[in-house]
Structure formats: C-alpha cells, structure tokens
Design a protein around this motif. Structure first.
Motif, mmCIF file in Angstrom:
data_model
loop_
_atom_site.group_PDB
_atom_site.id
_atom_site.type_symbol
_atom_site.label_atom_id
_atom_site.label_comp_id
_atom_site.label_asym_id
_atom_site.label_seq_id
_atom_site.Cartn_x
_atom_site.Cartn_y
_atom_site.Cartn_z
ATOM 1 N N GLU A 117 0.832 -1.214 0.000
ATOM 2 C CA GLU A 117 0.000 0.000 0.000
ATOM 3 C C GLU A 117 0.861 1.258 0.000
ATOM 4 O OE1 GLU A 117 -2.368 -0.690 3.479
ATOM 5 O OE2 GLU A 117 -3.529 -2.276 2.492
ATOM 6 N N LEU A 118 1.905 1.265 0.834
ATOM 7 C CA LEU A 118 2.803 2.424 0.877
ATOM 8 C C LEU A 118 3.473 2.646 -0.471
ATOM 9 C CD1 LEU A 118 4.305 4.666 2.483
ATOM 10 C CD2 LEU A 118 6.097 2.962 2.846
ATOM 11 N N LEU A 119 3.982 1.580 -1.069
ATOM 12 C CA LEU A 119 4.680 1.707 -2.354
ATOM 13 C C LEU A 119 3.752 2.252 -3.434
ATOM 14 C CD1 LEU A 119 6.721 -1.606 -2.293
ATOM 15 C CD2 LEU A 119 7.564 0.716 -1.831
ATOM 16 N N ILE A 120 2.512 1.792 -3.450
ATOM 17 C CA ILE A 120 1.558 2.261 -4.462
ATOM 18 C C ILE A 120 1.150 3.702 -4.182
ATOM 19 C CG2 ILE A 120 -0.761 1.900 -5.403
ATOM 20 C CD1 ILE A 120 -0.204 -1.165 -4.884
ATOM 21 N N GLU A 121 0.973 4.057 -2.904
ATOM 22 C CA GLU A 121 0.629 5.437 -2.560
ATOM 23 C C GLU A 121 1.723 6.405 -3.011
ATOM 24 O OE1 GLU A 121 -1.750 5.912 1.474
ATOM 25 O OE2 GLU A 121 -0.147 4.429 1.694
ATOM 26 N N VAL A 122 2.966 5.998 -2.880
ATOM 27 C CA VAL A 122 4.087 6.884 -3.205
ATOM 28 C C VAL A 122 4.465 6.824 -4.682
ATOM 29 C CG1 VAL A 122 6.541 7.341 -2.749
ATOM 30 C CG2 VAL A 122 4.995 6.798 -0.853
ATOM 31 N N LEU A 123 4.536 5.618 -5.239
ATOM 32 C CA LEU A 123 5.053 5.446 -6.601
ATOM 33 C C LEU A 123 3.978 5.196 -7.648
ATOM 34 C CD1 LEU A 123 8.132 3.166 -5.805
ATOM 35 C CD2 LEU A 123 8.111 5.654 -6.136
ATOM 36 N N GLY A 124 2.724 5.061 -7.257
ATOM 37 C CA GLY A 124 1.671 4.752 -8.222
ATOM 38 C C GLY A 124 1.920 3.392 -8.849
ATOM 39 N N GLU A 125 1.720 3.295 -10.144
ATOM 40 C CA GLU A 125 1.921 2.014 -10.847
ATOM 41 C C GLU A 125 3.355 1.510 -10.718
ATOM 42 O OE1 GLU A 125 -0.176 -0.259 -12.290
ATOM 43 O OE2 GLU A 125 -1.629 0.993 -11.248
ATOM 44 N N ASN A 126 4.318 2.407 -10.554
ATOM 45 C CA ASN A 126 5.710 1.981 -10.378
ATOM 46 C C ASN A 126 5.923 1.282 -9.043
ATOM 47 O OD1 ASN A 126 6.518 2.894 -12.874
ATOM 48 N ND2 ASN A 126 7.072 4.912 -12.108
ATOM 49 N N GLY A 127 4.953 1.369 -8.146
ATOM 50 C CA GLY A 127 5.045 0.683 -6.864
ATOM 51 C C GLY A 127 4.442 -0.708 -6.867
ATOM 52 N N ARG A 128 3.645 -1.040 -7.892
ATOM 53 C CA ARG A 128 3.069 -2.394 -7.981
ATOM 54 C C ARG A 128 4.184 -3.366 -8.337
ATOM 55 N NH1 ARG A 128 -2.235 -1.947 -7.447
ATOM 56 N NH2 ARG A 128 -3.242 -0.064 -8.190
ATOM 57 N N ASN A 129 4.134 -4.568 -7.762
ATOM 58 C CA ASN A 129 5.271 -5.472 -7.934
ATOM 59 C C ASN A 129 4.852 -6.918 -7.789
ATOM 60 O OD1 ASN A 129 5.614 -6.227 -4.903
ATOM 61 N ND2 ASN A 129 5.464 -4.005 -4.926
ATOM 62 N N ALA A 130 5.720 -7.785 -8.243
ATOM 63 C CA ALA A 130 5.596 -9.199 -7.919
ATOM 64 C C ALA A 130 6.006 -9.325 -6.453
ATOM 65 C CB ALA A 130 6.519 -10.022 -8.809
ATOM 66 N N ARG A 131 5.370 -10.236 -5.712
ATOM 67 C CA ARG A 131 5.614 -10.240 -4.277
ATOM 68 C C ARG A 131 5.517 -11.640 -3.693
ATOM 69 N NH1 ARG A 131 1.278 -7.502 -0.450
ATOM 70 N NH2 ARG A 131 0.552 -9.618 -0.221
ATOM 71 N N THR A 132 6.347 -11.863 -2.688
ATOM 72 C CA THR A 132 6.276 -13.073 -1.888
ATOM 73 C C THR A 132 6.251 -12.659 -0.429
ATOM 74 O OG1 THR A 132 7.530 -14.327 -3.527
ATOM 75 C CG2 THR A 132 7.433 -15.245 -1.305
ATOM 76 N N ALA A 133 5.359 -13.242 0.353
ATOM 77 C CA ALA A 133 5.294 -13.008 1.791
ATOM 78 C C ALA A 133 5.399 -14.359 2.472
ATOM 79 C CB ALA A 133 3.993 -12.314 2.173
ATOM 80 N N ILE A 134 6.410 -14.518 3.312
ATOM 81 C CA ILE A 134 6.608 -15.810 3.953
ATOM 82 C C ILE A 134 6.825 -15.652 5.453
ATOM 83 C CG2 ILE A 134 7.523 -16.934 1.895
ATOM 84 C CD1 ILE A 134 10.315 -16.603 3.077
ATOM 85 N N GLY A 135 6.413 -16.653 6.197
ATOM 86 C CA GLY A 135 6.678 -16.714 7.623
ATOM 87 C C GLY A 135 7.983 -17.447 7.860
ATOM 88 N N VAL A 136 8.774 -16.918 8.788
ATOM 89 C CA VAL A 136 10.055 -17.524 9.119
ATOM 90 C C VAL A 136 10.160 -17.667 10.638
ATOM 91 C CG1 VAL A 136 11.216 -16.661 7.043
ATOM 92 C CG2 VAL A 136 11.246 -15.285 9.140
ATOM 93 N N ALA A 137 11.081 -18.521 11.065
ATOM 94 C CA ALA A 137 11.258 -18.775 12.497
ATOM 95 C C ALA A 137 11.932 -17.611 13.209
ATOM 96 C CB ALA A 137 12.074 -20.050 12.694
ATOM 97 N N GLY A 138 12.774 -16.868 12.513
ATOM 98 C CA GLY A 138 13.472 -15.754 13.147
ATOM 99 C C GLY A 138 14.139 -14.878 12.115
ATOM 100 N N LEU A 139 14.398 -13.618 12.504
ATOM 101 C CA LEU A 139 15.045 -12.636 11.637
ATOM 102 C C LEU A 139 16.162 -11.945 12.415
ATOM 103 C CD1 LEU A 139 11.867 -11.132 9.942
ATOM 104 C CD2 LEU A 139 13.664 -12.489 8.820
ATOM 105 N N PRO A 140 17.067 -11.244 11.729
ATOM 106 C CA PRO A 140 18.160 -10.565 12.420
ATOM 107 C C PRO A 140 17.656 -9.630 13.520
ATOM 108 C CG PRO A 140 18.520 -10.507 10.046
ATOM 109 C CD PRO A 140 17.139 -11.070 10.269
ATOM 110 N N LEU A 141 18.365 -9.592 14.631
ATOM 111 C CA LEU A 141 18.076 -8.733 15.777
ATOM 112 C C LEU A 141 16.692 -8.991 16.378
ATOM 113 C CD1 LEU A 141 19.545 -5.383 14.421
ATOM 114 C CD2 LEU A 141 20.686 -7.096 15.851
ATOM 115 N N ASN A 142 16.129 -10.167 16.087
ATOM 116 C CA ASN A 142 14.787 -10.538 16.560
ATOM 117 C C ASN A 142 13.724 -9.590 16.011
ATOM 118 O OD1 ASN A 142 13.006 -12.257 17.948
ATOM 119 N ND2 ASN A 142 13.109 -11.026 19.816
ATOM 120 N N SER A 143 13.991 -9.028 14.810
ATOM 121 C CA SER A 143 13.022 -8.145 14.156
ATOM 122 C C SER A 143 11.807 -8.957 13.705
ATOM 123 C CB SER A 143 13.660 -7.484 12.922
ATOM 124 O OG SER A 143 12.702 -6.716 12.220
ATOM 125 N N PRO A 144 10.610 -8.386 13.813
ATOM 126 C CA PRO A 144 9.415 -9.093 13.352
ATOM 127 C C PRO A 144 9.276 -9.127 11.825
ATOM 128 C CG PRO A 144 8.875 -7.480 15.056
ATOM 129 C CD PRO A 144 10.270 -7.210 14.612
#
Length: 154
Positions: A117-144
């Motif tokens: 939503e942010l990318l589209i609000e700022v960039l319009g059509e240039n913000g639309r993209n191919a996307r993957t959203a995945i759940g992982v067990a952990g990230l650097p610095l315990n970031s969510p």
C-alpha cells in the motif's frame, strides 16, 4: 487511485520522509547491475532505532507488524534512491517480505499488504510489484519483519 505530481511530494503528503540508512561494514544496502537495483533486506528502523522485536502472533500484533512493514519498505525506498538519486526514477519489480511469526499465524500477506500500500501510494503504478510473503522462524536482531526488493531505474 490516480497519482499525480512527484513521488517525493506524495511521500511528504503522507507525512513521511526518506530516512538516512546507515552504512554497514559487512554489506551494501544496494547493488546496481545495469538498470536493476538489488536492495538488501531492510529492517523496520526509524531514526536509527529498531521499532520493535518479537514474533508476530505472539509478542507482536498484526497492526504493529503492518506498521513495521511500512517502515521497512520506506528504508528500501531510501536505499533505491541512494542508487538512482531520485524517487521518480524507481520502479519496484519484486518484493520479498519475511515475517517472523508463529506457525499458526497465517497472515503474512496481510503484513506485506501494508508495504505494498505504501509503495503504491508513493510510486503509483511503479510501486506495484511481484511479491512473496513468507513466515520464518526468526530474523536478524529478533526483528518481526524484513523486506528485500528488486527495483529498476527508469
């Protein structure tokens, strides 16, 4: 939604500015190959501070995770602008959204939607993209949340 004017004006209209992203001695925030810009995974930093830690679905709620995703996407945009010099020259090609989440969370795409939503609000059509959203067990610095992007320079 019709976006007119400069992307930087739309960003300011949302009450946002591109953050300064700090250099790291171990990796670069972006690598340009031809007109492609590969953005390293960005965490939800604001003013040099990680906004939160924990696992989505346990310590971190959905709305908080969505806000973290917006900040991580904003940091990705800052890295892209470092590469090309102007927000209007950025087109998002692909976005990978990693969500540190409990096995039963299942709303990773909803977290990623906030970044989209942010990318589209700022960039319009240039913000639309191919996307993957995945759940992982952990990230650097315990970031969510962590977001990686591939962009192209216009």
């Amino acid at each position: 939604m019709v976006n007119t004017g400069a992307a930087s004006d739309r960003l300011r209209a949302l009450g946002l500015d591109l953050p300064d992203i700090r250099s790291n001695p171990y990796y670069v925030h972006h690598r340009t190959v031809g007109s492609n810009i590969y953005i390293s995974g960005q965490l939800p930093y604001k003013d040099g501070e990680l906004l939160g830690q924990g696992t989505v679905g346990r310590e971190v709620g959905l709305e908080t995770a969505r806000e973290f995703a917006r900040h991580a996407a904003l940091n990705c945009l800052a890295a892209a602008v470092q590469a090309v010099g102007d927000l209007d020259r950025v087109r998002i090609v692909q976005m990978l959204v990693f969500v540190a989440s409990t096995p039963d969370f299942g709303e990773q795409s909803n977290v990623a939607n906030a970044a989209s939503e942010l990318l589209i609000e700022v960039l319009g059509e240039n913000g639309r993209n191919a996307r993957t959203a995945i759940g992982v067990a952990g990230l650097p610095l315990n970031s969510p949340v962590e977001i990686q992007m591939v962009c192209t320079a216009l």
